[in-house]
Design a protein around this motif. Structure first.
Motif, PDB file in Angstrom:
ATOM      1  N   GLY A 241     -12.510   3.052   6.353  1.00 42.10           N
ATOM      2  CA  GLY A 241     -12.301   1.732   5.755  1.00 42.10           C
ATOM      3  C   GLY A 241     -13.336   0.726   6.216  1.00 42.10           C
ATOM      4  O   GLY A 241     -13.803  -0.106   5.430  1.00 42.10           O
TER       5      GLY A 241
ATOM      6  N   GLY B 268      -6.180   4.355   2.195  1.00 43.39           N
ATOM      7  CA  GLY B 268      -5.490   3.084   2.041  1.00 43.39           C
ATOM      8  C   GLY B 268      -4.060   3.141   2.545  1.00 43.39           C
ATOM      9  O   GLY B 268      -3.578   2.209   3.204  1.00 43.39           O
TER      10      GLY B 268
ATOM     11  N   VAL C 227      -6.747  -2.252  -2.197  1.00 42.98           N
ATOM     12  CA  VAL C 227      -6.785  -0.975  -1.485  1.00 42.98           C
ATOM     13  C   VAL C 227      -6.256   0.157  -2.357  1.00 42.98           C
ATOM     14  O   VAL C 227      -6.821   1.247  -2.387  1.00 42.98           O
ATOM     15  CB  VAL C 227      -5.952  -1.072  -0.185  1.00 42.98           C
TER      16      VAL C 227
ATOM     17  N   THR D 265       0.818  -1.223   0.000  1.00 46.39           N
ATOM     18  CA  THR D 265       0.000   0.000   0.000  1.00 46.39           C
ATOM     19  C   THR D 265       0.846   1.265   0.000  1.00 46.39           C
ATOM     20  O   THR D 265       0.339   2.347  -0.295  1.00 46.39           O
ATOM     21  CB  THR D 265      -0.934   0.034   1.222  1.00 46.39           C
TER      22      THR D 265
END
Length: 601
Positions: free
Chosen positions: A578, A335, A304, A151
């Protein structure tokens, strides 16, 4: 701690303002007596540290450390401590004190000064090598690092893990610095909340204790989620998902009845080797089999950062593995933050550092254990995380071994992980229950110590309740990635990065105003405490005392704490956002039979 901070406090002149005028023996005070001043805590701490200079450090036998075997003369602390051990095993000193209900002030009056301090000495047996082992055991399981690097990209991911590792070590140093100046045989420190109590009062202690208990039960919930998903994956989703965590916690009911961590010796050792076995199995699988493409939509770094990188074409062919050198160009802010929080989770052992130091024969040696453990953690996490990201790229899954495509190797990882996870959950529940018992049941409701018959019965009752709460959390929040982010932002980040600079700042302010103001200090003969300033002026003068270097340190600690709290706030925002997105997916049904990993129509 530097040598200057170990100088004895100056004797108070007759003209000084007298805050206290009556000497009370330490054992005659309440367990957490707000009338005890910082100056008195510090006086006895200096006395204890001076005594420890002449105490031979326990020898570290690395065969005993690695094989988890303790010699007879190095038993762990009493059953009320963090590491645990039956009080009766300490001999005549512990027998004299251990049978007394220390929550009862009248009962403590039966204890002499020598018995009181000897009992504290008897509980301090751990070497720095043992602490190194415990710190590394608590966190060994870097299964989300590849996902986190995915990420963030190679550069930012490795840099942030390194920076956070260094800051975690620095935070450990700050806790050590304050611990040496506040802990003593007369007033032994037991847990993280005691630091805040001695520096900021009863309310601060209660807040920290509640947060620490919450952190430990949330970690229990996190482990329950992880192993519930693993069990459902092993069963090929034939078993109702809501039942999977139930099976896990029912076994936990029995494992949790092990009251002392002394008795966890061989299972704790087993957990280390099981985790290493999972790491080696998954590394071999990554290098010789493709990623688990199908599961990537549920919790991979590509899902993500950029879902198109894990979306198959019309013919069902998945995109090739890709890597990012820097921050992914299409990555979302939320993310990236959630990936960062997964990294924070790697350095969550600081919440138990005070418990470890409290049981060391020479707490000043803790730095060797802490820095060695932090380097070991950093190396293991980054090596495994980089290896995972290299072979799996954007398909790196939140629980790495569940991203293995071979069902046989995936099942091996899941089953071994369930056993090691059960041991880890048992350890965290053991410590969490003791934090709650010692600071709520004993303090508020005058419950007896855990080594008494009534205490053991209460333990048997509390264990299933504690695990059931973990189950409710696990079943209610089956989104593992989101839950890890919530736990990291709400608890782990505070104990590792927010609280330590606050502790150091409060300690240095109190210490430096006492040292720089003529006439301040504690008189052990009369019990009198002399302090010239109070209120806001006390804290302001203390902040600007100690010279330019100390003022610069105070400013740095203030900025460090503020920055950590800002990150905690941003982390909570990202974690909640999230979770909202995750729960928008119909398959994430709380207490439902459908597993979060089940992709069948």
């Amino acid at each position: 701690m530097d040598e200057k901070s170990l100088e004895a406090a100056p004797s108070p002149p007759e003209s000084a303002v007298q805050v206290s005028s009556t000497y009370i023996r330490p054992q005659a005070r309440k367990l957490h007596d707000s009338a005890v001043s910082f100056e008195e805590y510090h006086y006895y701490a200096l006395k204890t540290r001076e005594e420890e200079r002449n105490v031979q450090a326990p020898k570290t036998d690395w065969r005993e450390i690695l094989l988890r075997k303790k010699p007879a003369n190095e038993l762990a602390a009493d059953s009320n401590g963090a590491l645990g051990g039956d009080e009766e095993k300490h001999g005549h000193v512990s027998t004299a004190v251990g049978k007394i209900n220390l929550a009862d002030p009248q009962a403590r009056l039966q204890v002499s000064d020598q018995e009181w301090t000897d009992a504290s000495r008897a509980f301090r047996t751990a070497s720095w090598g043992a602490c190194f082992y415990l710190i590394t055991t608590d966190i060994l399981g870097p299964y989300g690092v590849g996902f986190a690097i995915g990420t963030l990209g190679w550069g930012p991911g490795i840099a942030l893990y390194t920076v956070f590792g260094g800051l975690a070590g620095y935070s450990g140093y700050l806790l050590w610095h304050a611990f040496l100046g506040l802990d003593s045989h007369e007033y032994p420190m037991k847990n993280y909340g005691d630091l805040f109590f001695r520096l900021n009062g009863q309310t601060a202690r209660q807040i920290v204790n509640v947060l620490q208990a919450l952190a430990l039960i949330l970690v229990l919930g996190q482990i329950t989620i992880q192993q519930g998903q693993a069990l459902s994956q092993v069963s090929k989703f034939q078993l109702c998902y809501a039942v999977c965590p139930v099976i896990f916690i029912i076994v936990g009911f029995f494992l949790g009845q092990i009251r002392t961590l002394q008795s966890y010796g061989w299972v704790a050792n087993l957990a280390v080797w099981l985790n290493l076995l999972v790491i080696f199995i998954s590394m071999g699988a990554f290098a010789h089999s493709p990623p688990n493409y199908a599961i990537s939509v549920l919790g991979s770094s590509g899902g993500v950062v950029d879902p198109t990188t894990i979306t198959p074409d019309a013919n069902g062919n998945y995109p090739p593995i890709i890597h990012y050198s820097g921050m992914p160009p299409s990555g979302s802010f939320i993310g990236a933050l959630n990936g960062l929080l997964s990294g924070v989770f790697a350095y969550g052992g600081a919440q138990l550092f005070v418990e470890f130091m409290a049981e060391m024969r020479r707490p000043r040696d803790f730095l060797k254990a802490m820095w060695g453990a932090q380097f070991f953690i950093w190396a293991v996490y980054l090596i495994y995380g980089c290896y995972t990201y290299y072979w799996q790229g954007q398909y790196s899954y939140t629980i790495s071994y569940q991203g293995v495509s071979s069902y046989g190797l995936q099942t091996a990882g899941n089953m071994i992980g369930i056993i090691s996870g059960l041991i880890a959950a048992g350890l965290y529940s053991n410590i969490g229950i003791k934090v709650m018992y010692n600071n709520v049941l004993m303090d508020v409701f005058k419950a007896p110590p855990l080594n008494t018959k009534t205490g053991k019965i209460l333990w048997m009752i509390i264990v299933p309740i504690w695990w059931i709460i973990g189950y409710v959390i696990a079943a209610g929040i089956p989104d593992y990635f989101g839950f890890v982010s919530v736990v990291a932002a709400a608890t782990i980040l505070e104990f590792t990065y927010c609280f330590p600079p606050m502790v150091a700042l409060a300690y240095d302010i109190r210490l430096n105003i006492m040292k720089s103001t003529v006439g301040e200090g504690f008189n052990p003969l009369t019990g009198e405490v002399s302090r010239k300033y109070s209120g806001v002026s006390y804290w302001v003068r203390g902040f600007f005392s100690g010279g330019m270097f100390q003022i610069a340190k105070n400013t740095w600690h203030l900025l460090y704490a503020l920055g950590a709290w800002v990150l905690a706030g941003l982390g909570m925002y990202a974690a909640v956002e999230g979770m909202i997105i995750a729960f928008a997916n119909p398959q994430l049904n709380s207490f439902g039979c459908r597993s979060p990993l089940d992709l069948s129509p």
